[in-house]
Design a protein around this motif. Structure first.
Motif, PDB file in Angstrom:
ATOM      1  N   SER A  61       0.710  -1.611   0.012  1.00 32.47           N
ATOM      2  CA  SER A  61      -0.200   0.215   0.072  1.00 32.47           C
ATOM      3  C   SER A  61       0.886   1.631  -0.064  1.00 32.47           C
ATOM      4  N   GLY A  62       2.144   1.197  -0.139  1.00 34.20           N
ATOM      5  CA  GLY A  62       3.260   2.519   1.059  1.00 34.20           C
ATOM      6  C   GLY A  62       3.548   2.366   1.942  1.00 34.20           C
ATOM      7  N   GLU A  63       2.669   1.763   2.390  1.00 34.97           N
ATOM      8  CA  GLU A  63       2.574   2.063   3.864  1.00 34.97           C
ATOM      9  C   GLU A  63       3.900   1.475   5.181  1.00 34.97           C
ATOM     10  N   GLN A  64       4.804   2.173   5.600  1.00 31.74           N
ATOM     11  CA  GLN A  64       5.825   1.302   6.422  1.00 31.74           C
ATOM     12  C   GLN A  64       4.960   1.056   7.062  1.00 31.74           C
ATOM     13  N   THR A  65       5.212  -0.117   7.977  1.00 33.97           N
ATOM     14  CA  THR A  65       5.173  -0.874   9.006  1.00 33.97           C
ATOM     15  C   THR A  65       6.492  -0.441   9.600  1.00 33.97           C
ATOM     16  N   PRO A  66       6.156   0.425  10.993  1.00 38.13           N
ATOM     17  CA  PRO A  66       6.673   1.188  12.202  1.00 38.13           C
ATOM     18  C   PRO A  66       7.312  -0.434  13.001  1.00 38.13           C
ATOM     19  N   PHE A  67       8.485   0.257  13.519  1.00 42.51           N
ATOM     20  CA  PHE A  67       9.635  -0.301  14.223  1.00 42.51           C
ATOM     21  C   PHE A  67       8.859  -0.962  15.246  1.00 42.51           C
ATOM     22  N   TYR A  68       7.985  -1.953  15.713  1.00 42.82           N
ATOM     23  CA  TYR A  68       6.943  -2.216  16.602  1.00 42.82           C
ATOM     24  C   TYR A  68       7.833  -3.036  16.957  1.00 42.82           C
ATOM     25  N   THR A  69       7.800  -3.308  18.749  1.00 47.84           N
ATOM     26  CA  THR A  69       8.599  -4.082  19.531  1.00 47.84           C
ATOM     27  C   THR A  69       7.430  -5.631  20.100  1.00 47.84           C
ATOM     28  N   SER A  70       6.087  -5.317  20.168  1.00 49.17           N
ATOM     29  CA  SER A  70       5.463  -5.890  20.772  1.00 49.17           C
ATOM     30  C   SER A  70       4.272  -6.776  19.401  1.00 49.17           C
ATOM     31  N   THR A  71       3.134  -6.008  20.030  1.00 47.62           N
ATOM     32  CA  THR A  71       2.176  -6.385  19.252  1.00 47.62           C
ATOM     33  C   THR A  71       2.761  -5.157  18.506  1.00 47.62           C
ATOM     34  N   TYR A  72       1.112  -5.237  17.238  1.00 46.36           N
ATOM     35  CA  TYR A  72       0.907  -3.863  16.142  1.00 46.36           C
ATOM     36  C   TYR A  72      -0.055  -4.776  15.144  1.00 46.36           C
ATOM     37  N   VAL A  73      -0.916  -2.948  14.961  1.00 46.63           N
ATOM     38  CA  VAL A  73      -2.742  -3.648  14.214  1.00 46.63           C
ATOM     39  C   VAL A  73      -2.532  -2.197  12.976  1.00 46.63           C
ATOM     40  N   GLN A 102     -20.950  -3.248   5.973  1.00 43.61           N
ATOM     41  CA  GLN A 102     -19.992  -2.441   5.910  1.00 43.61           C
ATOM     42  C   GLN A 102     -19.618  -3.461   7.093  1.00 43.61           C
ATOM     43  N   GLY A 103     -18.555  -3.248   6.942  1.00 50.15           N
ATOM     44  CA  GLY A 103     -17.393  -3.382   7.544  1.00 50.15           C
ATOM     45  C   GLY A 103     -15.701  -3.395   7.862  1.00 50.15           C
ATOM     46  N   THR A 104     -15.301  -3.335   8.832  1.00 51.22           N
ATOM     47  CA  THR A 104     -13.782  -3.169   8.993  1.00 51.22           C
ATOM     48  C   THR A 104     -12.373  -4.589   8.741  1.00 51.22           C
ATOM     49  N   CYS A 105     -11.640  -4.937   8.236  1.00 55.20           N
ATOM     50  CA  CYS A 105     -11.047  -5.419   8.469  1.00 55.20           C
ATOM     51  C   CYS A 105      -9.141  -4.937   9.587  1.00 55.20           C
ATOM     52  N   ARG A 106      -8.684  -5.678  10.261  1.00 51.50           N
ATOM     53  CA  ARG A 106      -7.553  -5.564  10.237  1.00 51.50           C
ATOM     54  C   ARG A 106      -6.702  -6.473  10.361  1.00 51.50           C
ATOM     55  N   VAL A 107      -5.442  -6.202   9.970  1.00 48.60           N
ATOM     56  CA  VAL A 107      -4.539  -6.893  10.909  1.00 48.60           C
ATOM     57  C   VAL A 107      -3.897  -6.581  12.019  1.00 48.60           C
ATOM     58  N   MET A 108      -3.184  -8.022  12.893  1.00 43.57           N
ATOM     59  CA  MET A 108      -2.873  -7.763  13.747  1.00 43.57           C
ATOM     60  C   MET A 108      -1.460  -8.560  13.685  1.00 43.57           C
ATOM     61  N   CYS A 109      -0.565  -7.691  14.376  1.00 41.36           N
ATOM     62  CA  CYS A 109       0.857  -8.511  14.540  1.00 41.36           C
ATOM     63  C   CYS A 109       1.174  -9.465  15.959  1.00 41.36           C
ATOM     64  N   PHE A 110       1.541 -10.502  16.355  1.00 41.95           N
ATOM     65  CA  PHE A 110       1.487 -11.071  17.353  1.00 41.95           C
ATOM     66  C   PHE A 110       2.985 -10.641  17.863  1.00 41.95           C
ATOM     67  N   HIS A 111       3.693 -10.281  17.444  1.00 40.91           N
ATOM     68  CA  HIS A 111       5.103 -10.231  17.843  1.00 40.91           C
ATOM     69  C   HIS A 111       6.385 -10.186  16.270  1.00 40.91           C
ATOM     70  N   PRO A 112       7.355  -9.295  17.207  1.00 44.50           N
ATOM     71  CA  PRO A 112       8.322  -8.532  16.000  1.00 44.50           C
ATOM     72  C   PRO A 112       9.219  -9.351  15.196  1.00 44.50           C
ATOM     73  N   LYS A 113       8.993 -10.256  15.422  1.00 44.65           N
ATOM     74  CA  LYS A 113       9.838 -11.430  14.902  1.00 44.65           C
ATOM     75  C   LYS A 113       9.138 -12.344  13.987  1.00 44.65           C
ATOM     76  N   SER A 114       9.658 -12.934  12.893  1.00 48.91           N
ATOM     77  CA  SER A 114       9.094 -13.961  11.615  1.00 48.91           C
ATOM     78  C   SER A 114       9.591 -15.365  12.847  1.00 48.91           C
ATOM     79  N   ASN A 115      10.656 -15.479  13.566  1.00 43.80           N
ATOM     80  CA  ASN A 115      10.541 -16.988  13.562  1.00 43.80           C
ATOM     81  C   ASN A 115       9.901 -17.440  14.753  1.00 43.80           C
ATOM     82  N   VAL A 116       9.332 -16.942  15.294  1.00 38.63           N
ATOM     83  CA  VAL A 116       8.012 -17.622  16.226  1.00 38.63           C
ATOM     84  C   VAL A 116       6.674 -17.890  15.897  1.00 38.63           C
ATOM     85  N   THR A 117       6.201 -18.437  16.816  1.00 40.34           N
ATOM     86  CA  THR A 117       4.349 -18.819  17.273  1.00 40.34           C
ATOM     87  C   THR A 117       4.078 -18.984  18.492  1.00 40.34           C
TER      88      THR A 117
END
Length: 349
Positions: A61-73, A102-117
């Motif tokens: 989208s051209g938006e930069q994902t911020p340098f989050y350290t916990s969760t990010y929505v 009508q509705g709103t769809c969001r994405v929520m990152c659990f953690h800044p690291k990709s190699n965790v679950t």
């Protein structure tokens, strides 16, 4: 002949959905039917500069994902529903009905690291995820009738991004699954004067046949009417209608329940276990009162059947007639229950 549930075909009723499932345990004569190979699982790097969910990466989208350290929505760049859409023309034909949504769809990152679950995160990190879910429910629930929090984990479940995350779709209507659950829970409440799922938890705690894990506040079990081989439910021990009613102690115990369950999943076939999961609670929107028939609960729907690569398919008879399973819920619960609470990747540490 004497009926034996683990040997003879039978039907089981799902009171939440008002439907039956065919159970055919005679199709699995051995405890482990088929190969149980382990799949090499490379979790990948903790940071991938091409992954749009990683901190600091620019999304399509051209938006930069911020340098989050916990969760990010953030708002989904490719939403299934929009906040403002024109109303379609009305139709009086009962065979061609159409309504606007009508509705709103969001994405929520659990953690800044990709190699965790979730299974590899610590309790405080998972608790942060739960706190964020509650915030999203409160925020979106002010406007929308239904707020669906769900996670698709693994490519087998259609997950297109290797990063710990979930989605939150809120909509102006009550979708099919919660709609039918609303009807059946209400009918039960009117008839018996108690929430269906609180009665169900009480009976499961006495039976002890299908419980995978429990602590002071939560029960993880394979439901009596499960469709998927290792399907589970997460249920509270006290009456809770929505996630926002959870106390701090209950959040901690819920985080522990999620970690133990997903660890047992991973340990079953020594792989990062794929699943779709989500939370169901009372509808929201303009009316937060009432709904005393509802009980908040989680649902995990993993596809794996016999090994890390062999999955159950919903096809044939199941698509055209009725859902069916081979492994009984009691057998599935025992296999999960016997798995270690220590993740196989950490077993040597």
């Amino acid at each position: 002949m004497q009926f034996i549930a683990s040997e003879h075909p039978h039907k089981r009723y799902n009171p939440l959905k008002g439907e039956w499932i065919l159970v055919s345990p005679q199709r699995m004569k051995r405890p482990w039917d088929g190969q149980t190979e382990t799949v090499y699982c490379d979790m990948g790097p903790e940071f991938d500069p091409t992954n749009p969910l990683c901190p600091g990466v620019v999304r399509s989208s051209g938006e930069q994902t911020p340098f989050y350290t916990s969760t990010y929505v953030f708002k989904n760049d490719f939403p299934a529903m929009l906040e403002n859409t024109p109303e379609p023309p009305l139709s009086n034909d009962p065979l061609f009905r159409i309504e606007g949504v009508q509705g709103t769809c969001r994405v929520m990152c659990f953690h800044p690291k990709s190699n965790v679950t979730i299974s590899l995160m610590n309790i405080d990190e998972i608790k942060c995820v739960i706190d964020c879910w509650v915030e999203q429910l409160k925020d979106l629930g002010k406007q929308y009738t239904w707020v669906q929090i769900f996670e698709n984990k693994g490519t087998m479940m259609g997950c297109s991004n290797h990063h710990p995350h979930c989605q939150i779709w809120s909509c102006s209507f009550l979708p099919n699954e919660p709609h039918i659950k609303d009807i059946n829970q209400k009918n039960y409440f009117v008839k018996y004067g108690r929430p269906m799922l609180m009665d169900y938890v009480e009976r499961e705690l006495k039976a002890k046949e299908r419980i995978v894990y429990e602590n002071s506040n939560w029960v993880v079990l394979v439901p009596f009417w499960a469709i998927w081989p290792y399907e589970t439910m997460v249920l509270p021990k006290r009456w809770i209608k929505r996630m926002n009613e959870i106390t701090d102690d209950e959040k901690t115990d819920l985080a522990l329940s999620m970690k133990v369950l997903t660890t047992k999943y991973d340990n079953l076939f020594k792989t990062s276990f794929p699943y779709s999961m989500g939370w169901h609670g009372a509808p929201t929107g303009s009316n937060w009162d009432g709904y005393d028939h509802w009980v908040f609960h989680g649902i995990y729907l993993p596809p794996l059947l016999r090994s890390a690569t062999i999955k159950k398919f919903i096809s044939g008879f199941e698509l055209l007639a009725q859902c069916q399973r081979d492994l009984t819920p009691e057998q599935a619960a025992e296999r999960l229950r016997l798995q270690s609470d220590v993740h196989y990747l950490h077993s040597d540490k």
